[in-house]
Design an enzyme around this catalytic site. Sequence first.
Site, PDB file in Angstrom:
ATOM      1  N   HIS A 513     -30.977 -25.479  16.063  1.00 31.95           N
ATOM      2  CA  HIS A 513     -31.316 -24.937  17.385  1.00 31.95           C
ATOM      3  C   HIS A 513     -32.328 -25.797  18.143  1.00 31.95           C
ATOM      4  O   HIS A 513     -32.656 -25.492  19.287  1.00 31.95           O
ATOM      5  CB  HIS A 513     -31.792 -23.476  17.264  1.00 31.95           C
ATOM      6  CG  HIS A 513     -33.211 -23.299  16.826  1.00 31.95           C
ATOM      7  ND1 HIS A 513     -33.566 -22.934  15.551  1.00 31.95           N
ATOM      8  CD2 HIS A 513     -34.380 -23.428  17.511  1.00 31.95           C
ATOM      9  CE1 HIS A 513     -34.887 -22.850  15.474  1.00 31.95           C
ATOM     10  NE2 HIS A 513     -35.394 -23.145  16.638  1.00 31.95           N
ATOM     11  N   ASP A 564     -28.308 -22.714  10.678  1.00 36.28           N
ATOM     12  CA  ASP A 564     -29.186 -23.410  11.627  1.00 36.28           C
ATOM     13  C   ASP A 564     -29.770 -24.686  11.007  1.00 36.28           C
ATOM     14  O   ASP A 564     -30.972 -24.802  10.821  1.00 36.28           O
ATOM     15  CB  ASP A 564     -30.303 -22.425  12.032  1.00 36.28           C
ATOM     16  CG  ASP A 564     -31.183 -22.938  13.148  1.00 36.28           C
ATOM     17  OD1 ASP A 564     -30.829 -23.974  13.755  1.00 36.28           O
ATOM     18  OD2 ASP A 564     -32.221 -22.307  13.407  1.00 36.28           O
ATOM     19  N   SER A 686     -40.321 -24.634  14.060  1.00 34.95           N
ATOM     20  CA  SER A 686     -38.886 -24.602  13.770  1.00 34.95           C
ATOM     21  C   SER A 686     -38.411 -25.887  13.110  1.00 34.95           C
ATOM     22  O   SER A 686     -38.827 -26.977  13.499  1.00 34.95           O
ATOM     23  CB  SER A 686     -38.092 -24.429  15.068  1.00 34.95           C
ATOM     24  OG  SER A 686     -38.164 -23.093  15.471  1.00 34.95           O
TER      25      SER A 686
END
Length: 757
Positions: A513, A564, A686
């Site tokens: 992402h 992801d 992330s």
Amino acid sequence: MGFSVNWSWLTALSCLFCMGGEVYCSCTQEKIEMEGGDYTLTKQLDTGSLLIYQCPEGYYPYPALARVCQTNGSWKPLPKTFVPQRCKVVECPDPAVLEYGSVSPLQERYFVDNETTIECYSGYKMRGSSKRVCLPNGKWSGSTPICSHDASNNCADPGIPAGASRYGNIFGIDDKVQYSCNNNLILVGSKERVCQESGQWTGEEPACYYRHTYDTSLEVSEAFGSAIKDSLTTLEPLDDTQEGRTIRISKNGTLDIYIAVDISESIEEKHVNKAIDAIITLISKISSFSVSPNYEIVFFSSEVYEVVNILDFLDKKIELKAIIDELRNFKVGDKNTGTDLTSLFETFVERMSIIELRVGKKVFKEHRHVFILFTDGAYNMGGSPEPTVKKIKSMVYMNHTGEQGTESRDDYLDIYIFAIGTDIFDADLQRLTAGGAKHYFRLMDITKLEKIFDDIIDDTEVQGLCGLHHKYSDKGGREMYPWFAFISVQNEGFPSNCIGSLVTPKFILTAAHCFKFGDLPEHVTVEIDDGQGRVKKVKTFKIHPQYNNNAKVAQGVKEFYDYDVALIQLKEDVKISPNARPICIPCTQETSDALKLVGVSTCEEQENLLLKNHLEKLNFLTKKGNFVAVKEAYAKLGDNRDECIRHALGAPGITTLEPKEAVTDNFLCTGGLAHQRDHIACNGDSGGAVFKEYEHRTIQVALVSWGTKDLCKANDGLVESNADSRDFHINLFKVVPFLKSILGNDTQDEYAPLRFL
Ligand SMILES: *[C@@H]1O[C@H](CO)[C@@H](O)[C@H](O)[C@H]1NC(C)=O
Ligand SMILES: *[C@@H]1O[C@H](CO)[C@@H](O)[C@H](O)[C@H]1NC(C)=O
Ligand SMILES: *[C@@H]1O[C@H](CO)[C@@H](O)[C@H](O)[C@H]1NC(C)=O
Ligand SMILES: *[C@@H]1O[C@H](CO)[C@@H](O)[C@H](O)[C@H]1NC(C)=O
Ligand SMILES: *[C@@H]1O[C@H](CO)[C@@H](O)[C@H](O)[C@H]1NC(C)=O
């Protein structure tokens, strides 16, 4: 120590002609010849000369390996008339000692080049080698075959090495197994091993040696190399746990290395020079690590010749280059014969006592001591060195001061012994060793030593080892987290920032992402400080083919993060160093090695070791200015998982009533307050590695994907969870096919593929 000198026949004969001169021939050549082989003498036929027999490869001298010329002119052992000296075929210890399996062919005795095949009874699983060959050094090739049930023991079945018997068949925490060798074999390694909570056995697998068994150069470099690497890479302070929270305490460790070479039987200077070359090689290799040890280097016989004094290091009076000069300039001169191990160790005790006095008890406690000794162990002067070695042990272990609490001080002392020559006093020497893994080696002669040391610490090999890192660093965490990469993607609008982890010199693992539709490699920058320019150019990036953020809009999951993961391929390799090194990832051979899994291991075994508890402590990183800070959270596994993922329903954009719609089995869940107040991931975290420490190596088990709540203000670093904030991390064990398809691709030649299981 017995240096073999290839004088042999001619020189021995020439002795006869100088009977009237200085050379006194006390022994005779009567009955010492050997059928099928040759011998060498260290001092012709003079008193104290060592006669060493040599046979072609695959054979060993019998009945004697060597003889010494005694003062009264007789050889010890005395040649026997009815047992002529000859070369015998090398034998290997009995392999048919294994449990729950069979060995074929079944023979009474096994000789060099004989092959065996091992099969497990049905229902039993094999680890180790299923085919083995008896090698010319008297050992079996490969590793001990073990047939075992997939029982729920804490430790894996440790097996029974060839030629041995084992007592103890229960492998739970604190259970012991004991070994002995059958017949007249000598046990080398741990007589007793204890199953630890970590699932590992203490000590090292024992082996049964004949008197003719020796360690090959390769075996020595592998075993000594990995042990010394441990000393060099785990020198930095350990974490101390207090009230369930990890507090990093900076203890300034110091490494003191004592090296001693026995020159008692060496009559030729070139052999001493060989030893010097070997030590220089070892020291240079050690200096490729970012540890600067203090050295004491001595040669000894009945006297101790100090070449490098450790106290000069303490006073900072000497540098590495100076040691090498001192070594090169060392001349033996008129040396004495005889081996006095006791006065050698007394010298070391003295040095240690002075250091302790100078630096104080408190600082001395943080010194680690490594002793590396080369000898044949025939201490014929000064008596047994054992009491002196005990002094060293008690100085370091501090058992009697009662102040060390429950902390084991095993890591603070290593005594390695290289037994060289043919007439080795194994049992005596083994008792002098200290430290966990293999610390006792048997070598044929000293001339191979330099090559061995050169092979030991192969810089590129060590530096490339995944998950190696320092435990303390003043460079903003760079050396503690050398895999850390900062990723920035700027296409249109604001740049998005992510974290990634170096998994090979060419690839960074991160979250899918981090990339949006239309992003191109030139929009991506990766920062990793390998000393060759911080910003790395990106060749391409690959997103997991099953990643689809919109896949479950209809099911009430506005943003869906399953799969992801992405891999960024750099244009150039990162230069591997203590500042930039890959992290270990699941299901690779390297990770099995890091986890010290014996024999053939599986992905599942790795997962069982790393994610076996229902609460598993994990860490991940966050960027704080120019530094990184470490976060801590517990993965809720097993029975704890459902409660954890339930909180996904509170996340914005989620309207489904089934948590598993959003949080598939591919995620690990952390956060909340239940066990402790976990740290929570922030936006910029992330893609970062969620990792676990195991045996001083770092293994990435997951990567940061998404969370239920944004509790982080800008640049707020270490934010703690509240009752219902949760984070979800992609479990790397679930995306191995993707990782393998790229990192393990061996049909390309742009990069070296990782070996997956
Ligand atoms: C030589 O001395 C050793 C012990 O020092 C003794 O065992 C041996 O019998 C002696 N040999 C002769 C020929 O005297
Ligand atoms: C084992 O080795 C011995 C000695 O080399 C040889 O005579 C024998 O035939 C070998 N046995 C097998 C089964 O290969
Ligand atoms: C470690 O060393 C640093 C600087 O060398 C010093 O400031 C610090 O007090 C030392 N810490 C301990 C625990 O000795
Ligand atoms: C002393 O401490 C060392 C290291 O912690 C340990 O290995 C050893 O077994 C202890 N010895 C005794 C007698 O307690
Ligand atoms: C492996 O690399 C080759 C050569 O670049 C490529 O053709 C192939 O598709 C790759 N395999 C996979 C599974 O990506």
